[in-house]
Scaffold this motif. Structure first.
Motif, PDB file in Angstrom:
ATOM      1  N   ARG A  37       0.825  -1.210   0.000  1.00  0.00           N
ATOM      2  CA  ARG A  37       0.000   0.000   0.000  1.00  0.00           C
ATOM      3  C   ARG A  37       0.859   1.260   0.000  1.00  0.00           C
ATOM      4  O   ARG A  37       0.456   2.295  -0.552  1.00  0.00           O
ATOM      5  CB  ARG A  37      -0.931   0.011   1.203  1.00  0.00           C
ATOM      6  CG  ARG A  37      -2.044  -1.002   1.095  1.00  0.00           C
ATOM      7  CD  ARG A  37      -2.930  -0.938   2.305  1.00  0.00           C
ATOM      8  NE  ARG A  37      -3.935  -1.983   2.253  1.00  0.00           N
ATOM      9  CZ  ARG A  37      -4.691  -2.311   3.273  1.00  0.00           C
ATOM     10  NH1 ARG A  37      -4.573  -1.685   4.428  1.00  0.00           N
ATOM     11  NH2 ARG A  37      -5.591  -3.268   3.155  1.00  0.00           N
ATOM     12  N   LEU A  39       3.711   1.576  -1.555  1.00  0.00           N
ATOM     13  CA  LEU A  39       4.139   1.742  -2.947  1.00  0.00           C
ATOM     14  C   LEU A  39       2.991   2.280  -3.799  1.00  0.00           C
ATOM     15  O   LEU A  39       3.181   3.167  -4.627  1.00  0.00           O
ATOM     16  CB  LEU A  39       4.653   0.411  -3.500  1.00  0.00           C
ATOM     17  CG  LEU A  39       5.879  -0.163  -2.789  1.00  0.00           C
ATOM     18  CD1 LEU A  39       6.167  -1.566  -3.275  1.00  0.00           C
ATOM     19  CD2 LEU A  39       7.083   0.745  -2.956  1.00  0.00           C
ATOM     20  N   ALA A  40       1.787   1.760  -3.571  1.00  0.00           N
ATOM     21  CA  ALA A  40       0.618   2.209  -4.330  1.00  0.00           C
ATOM     22  C   ALA A  40       0.291   3.677  -4.029  1.00  0.00           C
ATOM     23  O   ALA A  40      -0.256   4.373  -4.882  1.00  0.00           O
ATOM     24  CB  ALA A  40      -0.582   1.327  -4.013  1.00  0.00           C
ATOM     25  N   ALA A  41       0.660   4.139  -2.843  1.00  0.00           N
ATOM     26  CA  ALA A  41       0.389   5.531  -2.453  1.00  0.00           C
ATOM     27  C   ALA A  41       1.444   6.501  -2.980  1.00  0.00           C
ATOM     28  O   ALA A  41       1.351   7.700  -2.748  1.00  0.00           O
ATOM     29  CB  ALA A  41       0.299   5.631  -0.933  1.00  0.00           C
ATOM     30  N   GLY A  42       2.465   5.970  -3.676  1.00  0.00           N
ATOM     31  CA  GLY A  42       3.462   6.851  -4.276  1.00  0.00           C
ATOM     32  C   GLY A  42       4.788   6.909  -3.544  1.00  0.00           C
ATOM     33  O   GLY A  42       5.696   7.634  -3.957  1.00  0.00           O
ATOM     34  N   PHE A  43       4.924   6.157  -2.453  1.00  0.00           N
ATOM     35  CA  PHE A  43       6.221   6.085  -1.773  1.00  0.00           C
ATOM     36  C   PHE A  43       7.127   5.163  -2.575  1.00  0.00           C
ATOM     37  O   PHE A  43       6.655   4.315  -3.327  1.00  0.00           O
ATOM     38  CB  PHE A  43       6.058   5.508  -0.365  1.00  0.00           C
ATOM     39  CG  PHE A  43       5.416   6.453   0.606  1.00  0.00           C
ATOM     40  CD1 PHE A  43       6.179   7.171   1.510  1.00  0.00           C
ATOM     41  CD2 PHE A  43       4.041   6.620   0.624  1.00  0.00           C
ATOM     42  CE1 PHE A  43       5.585   8.039   2.411  1.00  0.00           C
ATOM     43  CE2 PHE A  43       3.436   7.478   1.520  1.00  0.00           C
ATOM     44  CZ  PHE A  43       4.216   8.192   2.418  1.00  0.00           C
ATOM     45  N   ARG A  44       8.418   5.307  -2.402  1.00  0.00           N
ATOM     46  CA  ARG A  44       9.350   4.360  -3.022  1.00  0.00           C
ATOM     47  C   ARG A  44      10.157   3.705  -1.910  1.00  0.00           C
ATOM     48  O   ARG A  44      10.476   4.344  -0.907  1.00  0.00           O
ATOM     49  CB  ARG A  44      10.250   5.029  -4.050  1.00  0.00           C
ATOM     50  CG  ARG A  44      11.228   6.018  -3.500  1.00  0.00           C
ATOM     51  CD  ARG A  44      12.024   6.692  -4.634  1.00  0.00           C
ATOM     52  NE  ARG A  44      13.021   7.579  -4.067  1.00  0.00           N
ATOM     53  CZ  ARG A  44      14.304   7.293  -3.963  1.00  0.00           C
ATOM     54  NH1 ARG A  44      14.773   6.165  -4.444  1.00  0.00           N
ATOM     55  NH2 ARG A  44      15.145   8.140  -3.415  1.00  0.00           N
ATOM     56  N   ASP A  62       9.008   9.450   0.732  1.00  0.00           N
ATOM     57  CA  ASP A  62       8.010  10.181  -0.064  1.00  0.00           C
ATOM     58  C   ASP A  62       8.726  11.063  -1.089  1.00  0.00           C
ATOM     59  O   ASP A  62       9.948  11.120  -1.132  1.00  0.00           O
ATOM     60  CB  ASP A  62       7.051  10.970   0.835  1.00  0.00           C
ATOM     61  CG  ASP A  62       7.655  12.184   1.498  1.00  0.00           C
ATOM     62  OD1 ASP A  62       8.809  12.583   1.184  1.00  0.00           O
ATOM     63  OD2 ASP A  62       6.969  12.779   2.347  1.00  0.00           O
ATOM     64  N   ARG A  63       7.982  11.752  -1.907  1.00  0.00           N
ATOM     65  CA  ARG A  63       8.590  12.526  -2.998  1.00  0.00           C
ATOM     66  C   ARG A  63       9.395  13.728  -2.494  1.00  0.00           C
ATOM     67  O   ARG A  63      10.195  14.277  -3.225  1.00  0.00           O
ATOM     68  CB  ARG A  63       7.522  12.966  -3.990  1.00  0.00           C
ATOM     69  CG  ARG A  63       6.512  13.898  -3.405  1.00  0.00           C
ATOM     70  CD  ARG A  63       5.489  14.292  -4.418  1.00  0.00           C
ATOM     71  NE  ARG A  63       4.482  15.090  -3.754  1.00  0.00           N
ATOM     72  CZ  ARG A  63       3.329  15.399  -4.245  1.00  0.00           C
ATOM     73  NH1 ARG A  63       3.009  14.981  -5.445  1.00  0.00           N
ATOM     74  NH2 ARG A  63       2.487  16.107  -3.565  1.00  0.00           N
ATOM     75  N   ASP A  64       9.196  14.113  -1.227  1.00  0.00           N
ATOM     76  CA  ASP A  64       9.974  15.205  -0.647  1.00  0.00           C
ATOM     77  C   ASP A  64      11.234  14.718   0.050  1.00  0.00           C
ATOM     78  O   ASP A  64      12.013  15.516   0.559  1.00  0.00           O
ATOM     79  CB  ASP A  64       9.124  15.999   0.350  1.00  0.00           C
ATOM     80  CG  ASP A  64       7.968  16.709  -0.327  1.00  0.00           C
ATOM     81  OD1 ASP A  64       8.169  17.208  -1.455  1.00  0.00           O
ATOM     82  OD2 ASP A  64       6.882  16.768   0.258  1.00  0.00           O
TER      83      ASP A  64
END
Length: 81
Positions: A37, A39-44, A62-64
């Protein structure tokens, strides 16, 4: 004289590899569901800077650049009174 709020903070927030938010999930099934979940939420998924977190968990960013660990363990300090 009027009270004026500072509009510029002198220190800008900046994530480091050791700034972590850790969630402890002791149940294997819950932990196994939560990781995909993330990964699906955009975390790597990233390698933990401290190898301790990789023993029983997975680290996500996260992207930040802020990091979160999903740790398959019970939180607590057994040596505390």
């Amino acid at each position: 004289m009027k009270n004026r709020a500072c509009r510029i903070h002198p220190i800008q927030p900046w994530p480091t590899q050791e700034d972590l938010l850790v969630f402890y999930l002791p149940k294997a099934e819950e932990w196994e569901q939560r990781c995909p979940r993330m990964l699906a939420a955009g975390f790597r998924e990233v390698q933990s800077f401290n190898p301790y977190w990789a023993q029983r968990g997975r680290t996500f960013e996260d992207r930040d650049g802020y990091r979160l660990v999903i740790q398959r363990a019970v939180w607590g300090n057994k040596s505390a009174a």
